[in-house]
Write an enzyme that holds these catalytic residues in place. Sequence first.
Site, PDB file in Angstrom:
ATOM      1  N   ASN A   1       0.844  -1.198   0.000  1.00  0.00           N
ATOM      2  CA  ASN A   1       0.000   0.000   0.000  1.00  0.00           C
ATOM      3  C   ASN A   1       0.876   1.243   0.000  1.00  0.00           C
ATOM      4  OD1 ASN A   1       0.620   0.772   2.789  1.00  0.00           O
ATOM      5  ND2 ASN A   1      -0.473  -1.116   3.284  1.00  0.00           N
TER       6      ASN A   1
ATOM      7  N   ALA B   1       1.401   1.505  11.724  1.00  0.00           N
ATOM      8  CA  ALA B   1       1.688   0.867  10.430  1.00  0.00           C
ATOM      9  C   ALA B   1       0.406   0.557   9.671  1.00  0.00           C
ATOM     10  CB  ALA B   1       2.461  -0.430  10.664  1.00  0.00           C
TER      11      ALA B   1
ATOM     12  N   ASP C   1      -3.712  -6.435   5.355  1.00  0.00           N
ATOM     13  CA  ASP C   1      -4.678  -7.264   6.074  1.00  0.00           C
ATOM     14  C   ASP C   1      -4.600  -8.729   5.649  1.00  0.00           C
ATOM     15  OD1 ASP C   1      -5.863  -5.256   7.653  1.00  0.00           O
ATOM     16  OD2 ASP C   1      -6.868  -4.485   5.868  1.00  0.00           O
TER      17      ASP C   1
ATOM     18  N   LYS D   1       9.439 -17.416 -10.029  1.00  0.00           N
ATOM     19  CA  LYS D   1       8.704 -16.310 -10.646  1.00  0.00           C
ATOM     20  C   LYS D   1       7.564 -16.892 -11.500  1.00  0.00           C
ATOM     21  CE  LYS D   1       9.221 -12.351 -13.613  1.00  0.00           C
ATOM     22  NZ  LYS D   1       9.615 -12.180 -14.974  1.00  0.00           N
TER      23      LYS D   1
ATOM     24  N   ASP E   1      -3.501  -9.708  13.312  1.00  0.00           N
ATOM     25  CA  ASP E   1      -3.659  -8.290  13.614  1.00  0.00           C
ATOM     26  C   ASP E   1      -2.721  -7.949  14.785  1.00  0.00           C
ATOM     27  OD1 ASP E   1      -4.684  -5.824  14.796  1.00  0.00           O
ATOM     28  OD2 ASP E   1      -6.246  -6.039  13.280  1.00  0.00           O
TER      29      ASP E   1
ATOM     30  N   PHE F   1      -4.260   3.165  15.004  1.00  0.00           N
ATOM     31  CA  PHE F   1      -4.600   4.163  14.005  1.00  0.00           C
ATOM     32  C   PHE F   1      -5.789   3.661  13.205  1.00  0.00           C
ATOM     33  CE2 PHE F   1      -1.655   7.770  13.249  1.00  0.00           C
ATOM     34  CZ  PHE F   1      -0.923   7.635  14.416  1.00  0.00           C
TER      35      PHE F   1
ATOM     36  N   LYS G   1     -13.468   0.399  16.082  1.00  0.00           N
ATOM     37  CA  LYS G   1     -12.130  -0.212  16.034  1.00  0.00           C
ATOM     38  C   LYS G   1     -11.528  -0.334  17.438  1.00  0.00           C
ATOM     39  CE  LYS G   1     -10.719   0.317  11.585  1.00  0.00           C
ATOM     40  NZ  LYS G   1     -10.179   1.080  10.482  1.00  0.00           N
TER      41      LYS G   1
ATOM     42  N   LYS H   1     -10.547  -3.986  18.533  1.00  0.00           N
ATOM     43  CA  LYS H   1      -9.109  -4.267  18.686  1.00  0.00           C
ATOM     44  C   LYS H   1      -8.635  -4.118  20.131  1.00  0.00           C
ATOM     45  CE  LYS H   1      -8.116  -3.310  13.899  1.00  0.00           C
ATOM     46  NZ  LYS H   1      -7.007  -3.424  12.967  1.00  0.00           N
TER      47      LYS H   1
HETATM   48  N1  CTP Z   1      -3.272  -3.258  12.257  1.00  0.00           N
HETATM   49  C1  CTP Z   1      -2.358  -4.184  12.754  1.00  0.00           C
HETATM   50  N2  CTP Z   1      -2.222  -5.388  12.134  1.00  0.00           N
HETATM   51  C2  CTP Z   1      -2.974  -5.704  11.068  1.00  0.00           C
HETATM   52  C3  CTP Z   1      -3.912  -4.751  10.560  1.00  0.00           C
HETATM   53  C4  CTP Z   1      -4.037  -3.546  11.182  1.00  0.00           C
HETATM   54  O1  CTP Z   1      -1.668  -3.906  13.729  1.00  0.00           O
HETATM   55  N3  CTP Z   1      -2.817  -6.881  10.505  1.00  0.00           N
HETATM   56  C5  CTP Z   1      -3.427  -1.987  12.980  1.00  0.00           C
HETATM   57  C6  CTP Z   1      -2.931  -0.765  12.257  1.00  0.00           C
HETATM   58  O2  CTP Z   1      -1.563  -0.535  12.535  1.00  0.00           O
HETATM   59  C7  CTP Z   1      -3.831   0.314  12.832  1.00  0.00           C
HETATM   60  C8  CTP Z   1      -5.116  -0.387  13.098  1.00  0.00           C
HETATM   61  O3  CTP Z   1      -4.800  -1.758  13.135  1.00  0.00           O
HETATM   62  O4  CTP Z   1      -3.331   0.750  14.074  1.00  0.00           O
HETATM   63  C9  CTP Z   1      -6.250  -0.111  12.130  1.00  0.00           C
HETATM   64  O5  CTP Z   1      -5.944  -0.441  10.846  1.00  0.00           O
HETATM   65  P1  CTP Z   1      -6.904  -0.052   9.586  1.00  0.00           P
HETATM   66  O6  CTP Z   1      -6.198  -0.455   8.359  1.00  0.00           O
HETATM   67  O7  CTP Z   1      -7.407   1.335   9.705  1.00  0.00           O
HETATM   68  O8  CTP Z   1      -8.150  -0.886   9.847  1.00  0.00           O
HETATM   69  P2  CTP Z   1      -8.384  -2.378   9.578  1.00  0.00           P
HETATM   70  O9  CTP Z   1      -8.234  -3.096  10.845  1.00  0.00           O
HETATM   71  O10 CTP Z   1      -7.534  -2.850   8.458  1.00  0.00           O
HETATM   72  O11 CTP Z   1      -9.908  -2.389   9.178  1.00  0.00           O
HETATM   73  P3  CTP Z   1     -10.572  -1.879   7.826  1.00  0.00           P
HETATM   74  O12 CTP Z   1      -9.546  -2.078   6.733  1.00  0.00           O
HETATM   75  O13 CTP Z   1     -11.740  -2.733   7.734  1.00  0.00           O
HETATM   76  O14 CTP Z   1     -10.889  -0.418   8.038  1.00  0.00           O
END
Ligand code: CTP
Length: 407
Positions: A214, A280, A284, A294, A312, A331, A345, A349
């Site tokens: 990303n 970070a 996901d 490759k 997560d 975040f 969230k 979380k």
């Molecule tokens: N995060 C994490 N580990 C993951 C995914 C997310 O630690 N595998 C943490 C990010 O660092 C951030 C928070 O979760 O602090 C929220 O991430 P965000 O991308 O906003 O949300 P998602 O949990 O991915 O949910 P969605 O994409 O459905 O909004």
Amino acid sequence: MLNSIADKKILIIIGGGIAAYKVLDVIRELRKNNCEVKTIITNSGKEFVTPLSISALSKNKVFENLFDPNNETEMDHITLSRWCDLILVAPTTANLMANFARGEAKDFATTVIMASNKPIFLAPAMNVEMWNNPANQENYQKLLQFKYKFIGPVIGEMACGEVGVGKMSSPEEIILTIKNYFLSKNLFNSKNLKALVTAGGTREYIDPVRFLSNESSGKQGFEIAMSLNELGFKTKLVIGPNSLNIKNQDNLEVINVTTSKQMFEACKDNLPVDVAVCAAAVADFKVKNYSEEKIKKEGLEDFNLELEKNIDILSFISSQNINRPRLVVGFAAETQNIIENAQKKIQNKRCDWIVANNVADKSIGFNSDYNEVFLISKNKEVEKFNKSTKSEIAKKLSNKILHALIQ
Ligand code: CTP
């Protein structure tokens, strides 16, 4: 709470700028907190505030910016620079920044700065184009390297009517920064606080040369690690691939990772800490069937990737029984219903705070130098941090973290 600035000796150098009037409030507040305040006013500073009003508030003589025999017999530049616990230059003009960056010792103020062995805080105030001018930006980078500490500048409307970065931080922000400086100094003499920060995006490899990722630049997390470190935290920054120039520093360890699995392992290995900030943009999902070779397109009309969920990291840290940090900050990158989604969230979380921003606005968030965020706590308190540089947002958040941990 402990008044970290009581009995401290603060030397303020007042530069020439319309924001000089705000320094009167800074002096008043420092005096209320039982600080002793001495001041030097530059010649252009005198165009904006009078030595009389400054000495009435500081209850001390104002040193004018000359090599005045009276100055030097009463208190020479060395004695004055040793007398104080901290020097504040406010407003710091572009000219003063250039003087300090070049190491000039041409008058009383610059000589005191050159002779100082104390922390020096600069609160710049200037027009947005002056702030952004490449020469000024070069001076800014130099001064950061020379370990000057910056308070602001912030975004706002300037006296000239233009809007942008260049406005001096408010007296409240200046006082809070000075308080936190002494607070962390007192605190860390007796106690070592530890921080873990995740930053940047991760890569999920499909084959040896292709990956999913990303746009995250890692800037916001990097700035948070820097400002926590500045406040005295022993900080570990776990960061995905980035183009920032990050080096280990005293009490700041940088752990470079590529995949979310590596980020997870690095976080797990570095618990326990007092605070974890997960900034970070962790992928996901990861690729279920990674190909060691490759992948060739020959004979393929379409190609399906099977993905599986990544661990997560934020939830993992929040759910620790024994090693749970006292404060876990996540975040939320949102495009709509920012506050409601962020509150969900927090619950899902199990973290304590969420810093939420609107990633649909391209002038902030991913890859931008600016951010505007809401800090949301699990008891549903919401505080907006107005649009500012990522470094200023990081300082505000770090100040909040320090206060939460020492209460
Ligand atoms: N995060 C994490 N580990 C993951 C995914 C997310 O630690 N595998 C943490 C990010 O660092 C951030 C928070 O979760 O602090 C929220 O991430 P965000 O991308 O906003 O949300 P998602 O949990 O991915 O949910 P969605 O994409 O459905 O909004």
